[in-house]
Design an enzyme around this catalytic site. Structure first.
Site, PDB file in Angstrom:
ATOM      1  N   ASP A 203       0.842  -1.194   0.000  1.00  0.00           N
ATOM      2  CA  ASP A 203       0.000   0.000   0.000  1.00  0.00           C
ATOM      3  C   ASP A 203       0.883   1.252   0.000  1.00  0.00           C
ATOM      4  O   ASP A 203       1.890   1.321   0.704  1.00  0.00           O
ATOM      5  CB  ASP A 203      -0.882  -0.030   1.257  1.00  0.00           C
ATOM      6  CG  ASP A 203      -1.840   1.128   1.338  1.00  0.00           C
ATOM      7  OD1 ASP A 203      -2.710   1.234   0.456  1.00  0.00           O
ATOM      8  OD2 ASP A 203      -1.710   1.940   2.285  1.00  0.00           O
ATOM      9  N   GLU A 261      14.443 -14.743  -0.484  1.00  0.00           N
ATOM     10  CA  GLU A 261      14.903 -15.841   0.363  1.00  0.00           C
ATOM     11  C   GLU A 261      13.936 -17.023   0.311  1.00  0.00           C
ATOM     12  O   GLU A 261      14.322 -18.172   0.531  1.00  0.00           O
ATOM     13  CB  GLU A 261      15.029 -15.386   1.819  1.00  0.00           C
ATOM     14  CG  GLU A 261      16.155 -14.414   2.103  1.00  0.00           C
ATOM     15  CD  GLU A 261      16.158 -14.007   3.568  1.00  0.00           C
ATOM     16  OE1 GLU A 261      15.607 -14.774   4.411  1.00  0.00           O
ATOM     17  OE2 GLU A 261      16.682 -12.926   3.880  1.00  0.00           O
TER      18      GLU A 261
END
Length: 543
Positions: A203, A261
């Site tokens: 956002d 990751e």
């Protein structure tokens, strides 16, 4: 799923669920996570690749969940963490990935972090938010404005300082210049990665970092000339110092490093940057160490023309040849596109069908908003029914965002259109009820049927999902381009006008197969494509 592997997001179709308005299972008039899970079969039937869930985190709901008080908890009105896990499992069972909102630029003023920060000027979190001294006359430190009206500064009587808020005073801005703040936010993101989410929607992604020296924004040239007619004075300024700061890129790299990751994850950012949004989107998506994709409000406004669409797509391609866009026509923040783009007395269903054909052919990923597959228009609400603080503040010049957030109509003849057995949190208009899912499921000519057919077509043709785009010259309000990938070339032509249009087929073009058309006679393709108002034509070209 359209694109397996580490780039499933490239060319994917995302369906936005506004949980409060999707399906209520508890009888309180508000939608919840169990309800969203129960309706995922409908979403999967459209042929989309992922769902984006608007915020469901613990919140006082001053801004309908975009004021988070605990990043790791589900608000009780939506259910529990176990309900979220069940929704995630059901989505994955149906072949849908799950993207969740992350509201990182600010928190609720009820968040523990802010409560500690405001307590004194020397506690552990004293510098976690943007605090500043008053000017000698007691006024705010600069001229920054809130998107939701008034100054972007609120006086706190405990610290005897101002704090910054880009939105509501109940949404204080975090201080991204403090590494500890970034670390804490990334830890909260890791929490959801560990639960198995597939991606994030960020956002207000360009609002994270503010100018260290709190320099005032200059006025727009048009504002100095007195030619602006904006309802909101926020738009009178050139926002050079309160958002879109260059330091923001360093945090985005940290965010991307974290999700990488986990592999096979993606992140899409929301960019609100008046006058330079495409350049910002390019900066945020270029290379492989920032966001995977971004969307802006360039196609979420009133402009509806071939030149505007071409201009946006070409401009992004020029400034970010290695970036990736996510296009949308509607979401929870804007008037539904059927209402924005249908002229008085016009055919709203024709606009809805035209729009899905158009967006499905653009280069980039696409995001659909719940209810647009039904052709829902903007709901006209009375002032007393409003829940959106933005609309309440600027009524009647701006009626807010509640008109696009009303509950989904599932069954035309059921109580509250099948959304809830209780009074819904926002009214369900009769004009929405007659467009309910069960009604449209029974018609091969419905907006819903066209959405399914067009998205199925997009899935069958890699050139639409991931191919290159090359625009062709066209007179009048006609848009023509070619999408190419994997040895396939598709011709796409769209007539934005209210009258008939003829587009001459360029020399050397030969139609091999018509894939989709609206009102186009299968005659004379060697010379012309004749399109009715809001006509569309999609064909495979001869190799």
């Amino acid at each position: 799923m359209t694109n397996p592997g580490n780039e499933w997001w490239r060319g994917c179709v995302i369906y936005q669920i506004y949980p409060r308005s999707f399906q209520d299972t508890t009888g309180d008039g508000s939608g919840d996570l169990k309800g969203a899970a129960a309706r995922l079969a409908h979403v999967a039937s459209l042929g989309v690749d992922a769902v984006w869930l608007s915020p469901f985190f613990k919140s006082p709901m001053a801004d309908m969940g975009y004021d988070v008080s605990d990043y790791r908890a589900v608000d009780p009105i939506f259910g529990s963490l176990e309900d979220f896990d069940a929704l995630l499992a059901e989505a994955h069972r149906l072949g849908l990935r799950v993207i969740i909102d992350q509201v990182l630029s600010h928190t609720s003023d009820r968040h523990d972090w802010f409560q500690e920060s405001r307590a004194s000027r020397d506690n552990e979190k004293a510098d976690w938010y943007v605090w500043a001294e008053a000017k000698p006359d007691g006024s705010p430190p600069n001229n920054w404005l809130s998107v939701f009206g008034g100054p972007a500064w609120e006086w706190d009587s405990t610290r005897r300082q101002y704090y910054m808020h880009n939105f509501l005073a109940a949404q204080p801005d975090l201080n991204f210049h403090n590494p500890a703040v970034q670390d804490a936010l990334l830890d909260s993101v890791r929490f959801w990665l560990e639960r198995g989410v597939d991606g994030f929607r960020l956002d207000t992604v360009n609002y994270y970092v503010h100018d260290r020296w709190l320099r005032s924004n200059p006025p727009l040239t048009a504002s100095l000339a007195g030619t602006l007619t904006e309802t909101n004075p926020y738009l009178f300024q050139e926002h050079l110092f309160d958002k879109t700061r260059p330091e923001n890129l360093e945090f985005l790299k940290r965010f991307r490093g974290l999700i990488d990751e986990y592999g096979d994850r993606a992140v899409v950012g929301e960019v609100g940057d008046e006058g330079r949004s495409l350049q910002t989107m390019a900066a945020y998506t270029s290379g492989d160490d920032r966001l995977n994709m971004c969307y802006t409000f360039d196609l979420l406004g009133q402009a509806f023309s071939a030149a505007h669409v071409r201009g946006c797509v070409e401009a992004f391609g020029a400034v970010a040849p290695d970036g990736w866009a996510c296009w949308a026509f509607s979401n929870h923040d804007v008037i539904r596109h059927v209402s924005r783009w249908t002229p008085p007395g016009g055919d709203a269903d024709a606009v809805a069908k035209f729009a899905i054909r158009l967006i499905a052919c653009l280069r980039g990923s696409i995001c659909l908003y719940q209810g647009e597959e039904l052709g829902l228009p903007e709901a006209e609400l009375a002032f007393e029914d409003l829940r959106d603080p933005y609309g309440i503040r600027f009524w009647p010049g701006f009626k807010g965002r509640d008109g696009c957030r009303t509950p989904m109509p599932w069954e035309a003849g059921a109580v509250n259109a099948g959304f809830s057995v209780a009074k819904p949190w926002l009214p369900i208009p009769d004009e929405h009820r007659i467009r309910a899912v069960d009604v449209q499921n029974d018609s091969n000519e419905s907006v819903l049927a066209v959405y399914r057919a067009v998205l199925a077509l997009r899935r069958r043709h890699p050139s639409l999902a991931r191919g290159s785009i090359r625009f062709l010259d066209a007179e009048g309000d006609v848009l023509a381009f070619v999408r190419e990938a994997e040895g396939e070339a598709l011709l796409c032509v769209f007539n934005f006008t209210g009258g008939d249009a003829v587009w001459p087929l360029p020399g050397g073009f030969e139609i091999a197969e018509v894939l989709d058309s609206v009102g186009v006679e299968a005659v004379g393709f060697e010379t012309n494509v004749s399109l009715p108002p809001l006509g569309a034509f999609l064909a495979r070209l001869v190799d």
